[in-house]
Motif scaffolding. Sequence first.
Motif, mmCIF file in Angstrom:
data_model
loop_
_atom_site.group_PDB
_atom_site.id
_atom_site.type_symbol
_atom_site.label_atom_id
_atom_site.label_comp_id
_atom_site.label_asym_id
_atom_site.label_seq_id
_atom_site.Cartn_x
_atom_site.Cartn_y
_atom_site.Cartn_z
ATOM 1 N N VAL A 32 19.516 -32.547 -17.721
ATOM 2 C CA VAL A 32 20.495 -31.629 -18.296
ATOM 3 C C VAL A 32 19.840 -30.302 -18.664
ATOM 4 O O VAL A 32 20.395 -29.222 -18.410
ATOM 5 C CB VAL A 32 21.166 -32.268 -19.525
ATOM 6 N N VAL A 33 18.658 -30.353 -19.244
ATOM 7 C CA VAL A 33 17.955 -29.117 -19.621
ATOM 8 C C VAL A 33 17.683 -28.260 -18.388
ATOM 9 O O VAL A 33 17.916 -27.043 -18.385
ATOM 10 C CB VAL A 33 16.644 -29.453 -20.363
ATOM 11 N N LEU A 34 17.199 -28.875 -17.333
ATOM 12 C CA LEU A 34 16.909 -28.119 -16.114
ATOM 13 C C LEU A 34 18.189 -27.569 -15.487
ATOM 14 O O LEU A 34 18.194 -26.476 -14.902
ATOM 15 C CB LEU A 34 16.180 -29.015 -15.115
ATOM 16 N N HIS A 35 19.266 -28.320 -15.596
ATOM 17 C CA HIS A 35 20.535 -27.898 -15.004
ATOM 18 C C HIS A 35 21.185 -26.769 -15.791
ATOM 19 O O HIS A 35 21.768 -25.841 -15.204
ATOM 20 C CB HIS A 35 21.478 -29.100 -14.951
ATOM 21 N N ARG A 36 21.095 -26.838 -17.124
ATOM 22 C CA ARG A 36 21.852 -25.920 -17.969
ATOM 23 C C ARG A 36 21.112 -24.639 -18.321
ATOM 24 O O ARG A 36 21.742 -23.594 -18.474
ATOM 25 C CB ARG A 36 22.225 -26.622 -19.282
ATOM 26 N N ARG A 37 19.812 -24.699 -18.500
ATOM 27 C CA ARG A 37 19.092 -23.579 -19.101
ATOM 28 C C ARG A 37 18.063 -23.001 -18.142
ATOM 29 O O ARG A 37 17.482 -23.701 -17.331
ATOM 30 C CB ARG A 37 18.383 -24.043 -20.383
ATOM 31 N N ARG A 38 17.822 -21.714 -18.303
ATOM 32 C CA ARG A 38 16.800 -21.048 -17.503
ATOM 33 C C ARG A 38 15.840 -20.342 -18.464
ATOM 34 O O ARG A 38 16.238 -19.679 -19.403
ATOM 35 C CB ARG A 38 17.421 -20.033 -16.549
ATOM 36 N N GLY A 39 14.580 -20.484 -18.180
ATOM 37 C CA GLY A 39 13.574 -19.859 -19.035
ATOM 38 C C GLY A 39 13.217 -20.730 -20.210
ATOM 39 O O GLY A 39 13.973 -21.617 -20.620
ATOM 40 N N LEU A 40 12.059 -20.460 -20.782
ATOM 41 C CA LEU A 40 11.557 -21.272 -21.881
ATOM 42 C C LEU A 40 12.458 -21.195 -23.110
ATOM 43 O O LEU A 40 12.689 -22.192 -23.792
ATOM 44 C CB LEU A 40 10.131 -20.841 -22.236
ATOM 45 N N THR A 41 12.974 -20.000 -23.397
ATOM 46 C CA THR A 41 13.836 -19.842 -24.567
ATOM 47 C C THR A 41 15.112 -20.663 -24.429
ATOM 48 O O THR A 41 15.537 -21.358 -25.354
ATOM 49 C CB THR A 41 14.190 -18.365 -24.779
ATOM 50 N N GLY A 42 15.722 -20.584 -23.251
ATOM 51 C CA GLY A 42 16.940 -21.352 -23.020
ATOM 52 C C GLY A 42 16.693 -22.844 -23.095
ATOM 53 O O GLY A 42 17.501 -23.594 -23.652
ATOM 54 N N MET A 43 15.576 -23.303 -22.510
ATOM 55 C CA MET A 43 15.263 -24.724 -22.568
ATOM 56 C C MET A 43 15.021 -25.172 -24.004
ATOM 57 O O MET A 43 15.445 -26.264 -24.407
ATOM 58 C CB MET A 43 14.033 -25.017 -21.709
ATOM 59 N N ALA A 44 14.347 -24.325 -24.776
ATOM 60 C CA ALA A 44 14.077 -24.665 -26.168
ATOM 61 C C ALA A 44 15.379 -24.799 -26.950
ATOM 62 O O ALA A 44 15.542 -25.716 -27.770
ATOM 63 C CB ALA A 44 13.172 -23.616 -26.808
ATOM 64 N N ARG A 45 16.342 -23.888 -26.700
ATOM 65 C CA ARG A 45 17.638 -23.989 -27.382
ATOM 66 C C ARG A 45 18.347 -25.279 -27.003
ATOM 67 O O ARG A 45 18.945 -25.955 -27.839
ATOM 68 C CB ARG A 45 18.508 -22.783 -27.027
ATOM 69 N N GLY A 46 18.307 -25.589 -25.707
ATOM 70 C CA GLY A 46 18.966 -26.816 -25.263
ATOM 71 C C GLY A 46 18.360 -28.058 -25.893
ATOM 72 O O GLY A 46 19.071 -28.944 -26.358
ATOM 73 N N LEU A 47 17.039 -28.122 -25.913
ATOM 74 C CA LEU A 47 16.376 -29.284 -26.497
ATOM 75 C C LEU A 47 16.630 -29.372 -27.995
ATOM 76 O O LEU A 47 16.769 -30.471 -28.546
ATOM 77 C CB LEU A 47 14.871 -29.214 -26.212
ATOM 78 N N THR A 48 16.705 -28.223 -28.663
ATOM 79 C CA THR A 48 16.989 -28.223 -30.095
ATOM 80 C C THR A 48 18.366 -28.808 -30.377
ATOM 81 O O THR A 48 18.541 -29.645 -31.282
ATOM 82 C CB THR A 48 16.906 -26.797 -30.661
ATOM 83 N N GLY A 49 19.358 -28.394 -29.588
ATOM 84 C CA GLY A 49 20.696 -28.931 -29.772
ATOM 85 C C GLY A 49 20.742 -30.431 -29.541
ATOM 86 O O GLY A 49 21.372 -31.183 -30.299
ATOM 87 N N MET A 50 20.067 -30.890 -28.493
ATOM 88 C CA MET A 50 20.064 -32.324 -28.197
ATOM 89 C C MET A 50 19.323 -33.102 -29.283
ATOM 90 O O MET A 50 19.728 -34.207 -29.659
ATOM 91 C CB MET A 50 19.441 -32.573 -26.830
ATOM 92 N N ALA A 51 18.234 -32.534 -29.782
ATOM 93 C CA ALA A 51 17.486 -33.208 -30.850
ATOM 94 C C ALA A 51 18.342 -33.344 -32.106
ATOM 95 O O ALA A 51 18.336 -34.395 -32.764
ATOM 96 C CB ALA A 51 16.209 -32.436 -31.151
ATOM 97 N N LEU A 52 19.098 -32.296 -32.440
ATOM 98 C CA LEU A 52 19.975 -32.373 -33.613
ATOM 99 C C LEU A 52 21.062 -33.435 -33.402
ATOM 100 O O LEU A 52 21.405 -34.181 -34.322
ATOM 101 C CB LEU A 52 20.608 -31.010 -33.888
ATOM 102 N N GLY A 53 21.597 -33.505 -32.186
ATOM 103 C CA GLY A 53 22.609 -34.514 -31.902
ATOM 104 C C GLY A 53 22.071 -35.927 -32.006
ATOM 105 O O GLY A 53 22.812 -36.872 -32.328
ATOM 106 N N ALA A 54 20.779 -36.100 -31.733
ATOM 107 C CA ALA A 54 20.167 -37.428 -31.758
ATOM 108 C C ALA A 54 19.851 -37.915 -33.170
ATOM 109 O O ALA A 54 19.579 -39.108 -33.367
ATOM 110 C CB ALA A 54 18.881 -37.424 -30.928
ATOM 111 N N VAL A 55 19.890 -37.018 -34.150
ATOM 112 C CA VAL A 55 19.437 -37.354 -35.503
ATOM 113 C C VAL A 55 20.157 -38.570 -36.098
ATOM 114 O O VAL A 55 19.497 -39.464 -36.652
ATOM 115 C CB VAL A 55 19.563 -36.127 -36.432
ATOM 116 N N PRO A 56 21.498 -38.657 -36.042
ATOM 117 C CA PRO A 56 22.150 -39.808 -36.716
ATOM 118 C C PRO A 56 21.639 -41.162 -36.228
ATOM 119 O O PRO A 56 21.319 -42.038 -37.047
ATOM 120 C CB PRO A 56 23.635 -39.615 -36.370
ATOM 121 N N TRP A 57 21.536 -41.334 -34.905
ATOM 122 C CA TRP A 57 21.098 -42.640 -34.406
ATOM 123 C C TRP A 57 19.598 -42.832 -34.560
ATOM 124 O O TRP A 57 19.134 -43.970 -34.717
ATOM 125 C CB TRP A 57 21.528 -42.823 -32.961
#
Length: 550
Positions: free
Chosen positions: A246-271
Motif C-alpha cells: 500500500v505504501v509503495l502504491h499510494r505514496r511517492r518519495g520519502l516524505t509521502g511514505m513516512a506520512r503513509g506509514l505514520t497513518g497506518m501505525a496510528l491505526g494499528a494502535v488499538p489492536w
Amino acid sequence: MPANAPLGLGRSATKRGALLRDGPLALLLLVAYGWLFVFSLPINNPNELVRIHAGRALLEQHRWSFAERRFVHGRFADAGNDWGYVNDKALVCDDPAQKPPSCAGRLYAAKAPAASVLAVPVLGVLKLFGPLTKTRAVFALRWVFCILPTVVFWLFLRRYLVRVDVPEETALAVTLCGALGSLSLTYGQMFAGHQLAALALGAAFLCGFWGAAGFGRELAVGFFAALAVALEYPSAPAAAILVAGVVLHRRRGLTGMARGLTGMALGAVPWALVLVQFHWSAFGKPWSTPYSHLENPAFVRDIAPGFLGISLPTLERVYGSLFSPYLGLFFWAPWMLLLFAAPWTLLGAQTRTAHAGAPDGHSSRYPALTAVVICGYYLVFQITHALWRSGWSVGPRYITPIVPFAAIAIALGAAGRGGRSFAKPFDVWLRGAGAAAIVATGLASSVCQGFPLEVENGLREVVWPLLSHGFAARNPLQLLGVPGLWSALPYFAALAVAVAVLLRKSLPAVALFIVLVAVQWLAPRSAERSAVHFLESAWEPNPPPGARPF
C-alpha cells in the motif's frame, strides 16, 4: 449492462443500481453460508469454544483467564469453568519455578486475543435474553462476525475487481470460486481465527488499494492489518507485506511514505495495545505469547521442531499440504493452481493507471503483486510449519487467508494484458476447476468442518456415507419438520446455481469439471470407518429427522 450478465450482475453507473445487481449474489452467498448450522457439542471444537470461553471470562469476570488447573485427587484437573473442558489452552503456573503442564495455575486461550475481545459485546447482548449457552453463543458469533462479514466482503471484492477493469464475467467467476469453492466456505462458518484473519487482511487490502488516497484510509489499513495479527499471529508477515504494498502504491518519495506509514501505525494502535495488554497481564511480558505456555504436552511436541515450528519443507509436507486427498489445497480447490500462472501474466502486463484512486503515473501492478507475494508467503508457511497437518480440517485451514488474495491475483492476472479476460485455457480451467471445488468443498462443509486425522479421502469416507444416509445439519426447514436432505435443499440449490453459472456455455469447462470431480471422488480411501461412525454418534439432533442409521 449486457442482457446475458449472469445473476443480473454487472458494472453499474449508480450506487443504487450496483446494490440491486448485488442482490442475487448476496442471496446466493447468504444461503450457502447461513442455511446450515454445522455444530455439535460432543465434538467440543476448541477452535471456536476456547475463544468463546475466554470472551465469556472477559464479560463476566473481567479477566483473560477462564479457568484454573488444580491438583485434585492425585491428578491435575481443570476447575472453575462451568462450561466444562476445552482444549487449546495456555497454562501459567502459580509457582514460577515450574513449567506446564505439570503444575497448578491459571488457564488462558492459547490463541491470539482479538476474537475473544470481539465476542464480548455479542455475549453481553445474548445474556440479556437468558443464560449463556455454548450453542447460542456459537450461532450468534458465527453470524455476526463470520457469515455476514464474509458475504459482504465477497460482494465488495467483486465490485473492486470490476472497478479496476477485470472483465465482469471473470470477476464473478473468481468471486464464486473464492466464496464457495475454497477454505472460505468451510471456515466462513466457524468463529475461529482463520476466516476472521482473512477478512481483516482483505479489508486492509480494499482500504489500501481501492479509492482515493487519504489519511483516513491509511488509518483503516493499519487498523485492519493489526486486527489480523491480533486474530492470528501468523498473519503478521502477510500484514507487513500488505502495508508495504500500500505504501509503495499510494505514496511517492520519502516524505509521502513516512506520512503513509505514520497513518497506518496510528491505526494499528488499538489492536497493538490489546496484544500487549493480553501478553503482559497473562504471561508477564509484552512479547510473551501463548505458544510459550501451551498446556497440552502433545502440542508442545508438535511445535518443537525448528524455530517456532518452522523448518525446511519435506516432500511429505509439500504433497500432503498441496495435493493429497486428505488435506491438499489444490485437491480441494484446483482453480487455485492458476496462482502459478498469475505472476507471468502480471509481468507481461503494461503499466496502467486505471486503478481507482491510484496517483497519476503509479503502476497498477502493486495490488496484484502484493496479492501474489502474500499467497507465496502462505504457501511457504504451510509447507515449512510443523503443524502443517492442521488437525481436524477440510483443507489446510491455517492458510485460509490465502483465498481472497488468490482470487485477487488470478483476476488481476487475467486482466493484465490490456484488460482482456483469461486466454481460453485459463478461462476453461478457472470455470471447470472452480465448479469442481464448489461441489467438493460445498458437500464437505454441509456435514463437518474438519475430518479426523485417520481419514484419507473425506469425500468417500465421511461425506458420501453421511449424505447418502440423509444426515442434514440443523436448518430452518428441519426445525419445521422437513426430513432428511430435503431440508438442506436450499443449500444444495445455491451450490448448483453457482456451478451452473461457471459452466454455462463452455463445453470444455464441463468436460474438465467431470474429470476433476472423478479424480476427487475416486481418489484412494481408507477402509477405516471410525471417523464417520464418530461423527454420526455426535450429530445433533441425533438422529436427524429422516436419516437412516448406519
